[in-house]
Design a protein around this motif. Structure first.
Motif, mmCIF file in Angstrom:
data_model
loop_
_atom_site.group_PDB
_atom_site.id
_atom_site.type_symbol
_atom_site.label_atom_id
_atom_site.label_comp_id
_atom_site.label_asym_id
_atom_site.label_seq_id
_atom_site.Cartn_x
_atom_site.Cartn_y
_atom_site.Cartn_z
ATOM 1 N N ALA A 42 10.621 -4.949 4.296
ATOM 2 C CA ALA A 42 9.676 -3.835 4.339
ATOM 3 C C ALA A 42 9.311 -3.555 5.788
ATOM 4 O O ALA A 42 9.462 -4.418 6.661
ATOM 5 C CB ALA A 42 8.417 -4.165 3.525
ATOM 6 N N ALA A 245 15.189 -1.755 6.514
ATOM 7 C CA ALA A 245 13.819 -1.293 6.282
ATOM 8 C C ALA A 245 13.189 -0.705 7.547
ATOM 9 O O ALA A 245 12.550 0.358 7.479
ATOM 10 C CB ALA A 245 12.966 -2.425 5.714
ATOM 11 N N LEU A 329 10.230 -0.037 1.583
ATOM 12 C CA LEU A 329 10.324 -1.288 0.839
ATOM 13 C C LEU A 329 11.683 -1.304 0.153
ATOM 14 O O LEU A 329 11.989 -0.410 -0.644
ATOM 15 C CB LEU A 329 9.197 -1.400 -0.191
ATOM 16 N N ALA A 343 4.471 -0.364 -2.393
ATOM 17 C CA ALA A 343 4.566 0.031 -0.988
ATOM 18 C C ALA A 343 3.194 0.418 -0.443
ATOM 19 O O ALA A 343 2.850 0.097 0.705
ATOM 20 C CB ALA A 343 5.555 1.188 -0.835
#
Length: 463
Positions: A42, A245, A329, A343
């Motif tokens: 993420a 990410a 994410l 998220a």
């Protein structure tokens, strides 16, 4: 006599160590553990820079290789944002008329679809079907360009008249990417690399062909196993891209800054598309813009986003236009997830605290809870503690009434839920479940309310 003061100072010091970065990492780790997904990554971009990037778990389970910041994951339907934004970029350059038939750009196109337009394709109003029974073996052929993949559209029949009904269609984005290719006069992947996402770790899915990619996994009776090979070149525009990410969050930031398309074109993409009756379209609470889903977060602040799910992937990119924040994410297995809310909560440590919440101290003496799930009674055991960073953390037994909601599969079922404080101990928290993070808010009457997959869970704690 000095022990209480010493304890207080230790707690205050621990709170001081709980940086937004460590807080977000704790949420990511807890989410991966609860879902059973092998690996996740993420990132949060905010106010012109990448604020945080986090990784958790394995990019290759068998070789025990951890996810790294530059590990790429399949984007699944988040790929649609790039096709739509490429088309918008070409519109701004005067190369693509979004309300003109795409057949003029693509003479090889099946005549059934020649009259549809980029606007209808981007908003899922073209009447094109989504995947059908005949597509069971898709992914076995490689196409070098988006236009080559148009052979997949031959013989398909419309599901509705153009402009009349919202019908989600990844095949529509196969066609949208081909139209962008025709308008640009260059292959779609070249357009992506040179004009839409230059310099970023974003490109075609190369699972099992590139060391930069995570492996793709699926849940089986034997546990998590590598997913079968699948070639996504039949839909570069709809499902065929991969990214790290940080690169995805950075790209979202560039869109916010008006660096991918100019601000006027960006704002045009984020206006609802109307059907023939003049009504906005969408599903599950969001309206559909030009490729982007138009929505709001748990506090009513405007968001735009897109999520994706496919073999070996679950993904999301979520932007707050007014807060200059972008969060990505990504994960390497297909799992049932409230991924947009997850998220939101992973990025919560970087966003302003929610005003007006009732205070709620960490209930360190609590041993049980009771409450209601959509009005039906629930009860169970509870235990809370402070972790090394001073956060309030809890563990709750899973009420039987909630088990079917949070254990739908295919990921492993859980028998407990984790709580991680987000704001003022437990004024706001994340309830960690196998299907994602749920928003926990303290109430003035001493209870807490949690929205779990559209259900309202109310809890009260006692020693």
């Amino acid at each position: 006599m000095h022990k209480p003061l010493a304890v207080t100072l230790l707690v205050l010091a621990a709170h001081a160590q709980a940086s937004p970065e460590r807080h977000a990492q704790a949420l990511l780790d807890a989410l991966r553990d609860a879902s059973g997904v092998p690996g996740m990554s993420a990132a949060v971009w905010q106010d012109g820079r990448l604020r945080w990037q986090g990784t958790s778990g394995w990019r290759d389970v068998q070789a025990q290789l951890p996810v790294q910041a530059d590990t790429r994951f399949r984007l699944a339907s988040v790929s649609k944002l790039f096709a739509a934004t490429a088309a918008a970029q070409l519109k701004a350059q005067g190369k693509l008329a979004v309300d003109q038939p795409v057949g003029a750009l693509l003479p090889e196109l099946d005549k059934t679809w020649a009259a549809t337009t980029p606007r209808l394709l981007a908003a899922h109003l073209s009447g094109m079907p989504h995947y059908e029974w005949r597509d069971a073996m898709r992914g076995g052929t490689h196409y070098a360009t988006a236009r080559e993949s148009l052979v997949q559209l031959k013989g398909r029949e419309p599901k509705s008249a153009p402009g009349t009904a919202y019908l989600y269609s990844s095949w529509g984005y196969t066609l949208l990417a081909a139209a962008a290719e025709g308008a640009a006069g260059q292959p779609y992947l070249t357009l992506l690399r040179e004009r839409v996402a230059p310099g970023l770790a974003i490109g075609p899915d190369e699972t099992d062909r590139s060391a930069a990619m995570s492996r793709a996994y699926e849940y089986t009776k034997a546990g998590v196993q590598p997913a079968p090979a699948h070639d996504y070149s039949y839909s570069w525009g709809g499902a065929g891209l991969a990214a790290s990410a940080p690169a995805l969050a950075e790209w979202g930031g560039r869109v916010l800054q008006g660096r991918v398309v100019d601000p006027a074109t960006r704002d045009w993409m984020w206006q609802p598309v109307l059907n023939n009756a003049g009504q906005p379209v969408g599903e599950r609470g969001f309206r559909m813009g030009f490729g982007w889903r138009l929505d709001s977060d748990a506090d009513g602040r405007r968001t735009v986003h897109h999520a994706g799910v496919t073999l070996g992937a679950r993904s999301v990119l979520l932007l707050w236009p007014e807060a200059a924040t972008s969060v990505s994410l990504l994960s390497n297995a297909m799992w049932t997830s409230a991924i947009e809310r997850s998220a939101e909560l992973i990025s919560a440590p970087f966003r302003p605290a929610v005003a007006g919440l009732a205070p709620r101290a960490c209930p360190l003496q609590a041993t049980r809870f009771d409450g209601e799930l959509n009005g039906a009674p629930v009860q169970g055991t509870a235990r809370f503690r402070r972790d090394a960073d001073g956060r309030c953390r809890g563990e709750l037994s899973l009420p039987a009434a909630l088990a079917p909601v949070v254990n739908p599969g295919p990921q492993p079922a859980a028998d407990k839920l984790v709580v991680i404080g987000l704001q003022d101990d437990l004024a706001r928290a994340a309830l960690v479940t196998p299907i994602g993070l749920a928003d926990w808010r303290a109430q003035a009457d001493g209870s807490v309310r949690v929205d779990v997959a559209g259900r309202r869970l109310v809890l009260r704690f006692a020693a």
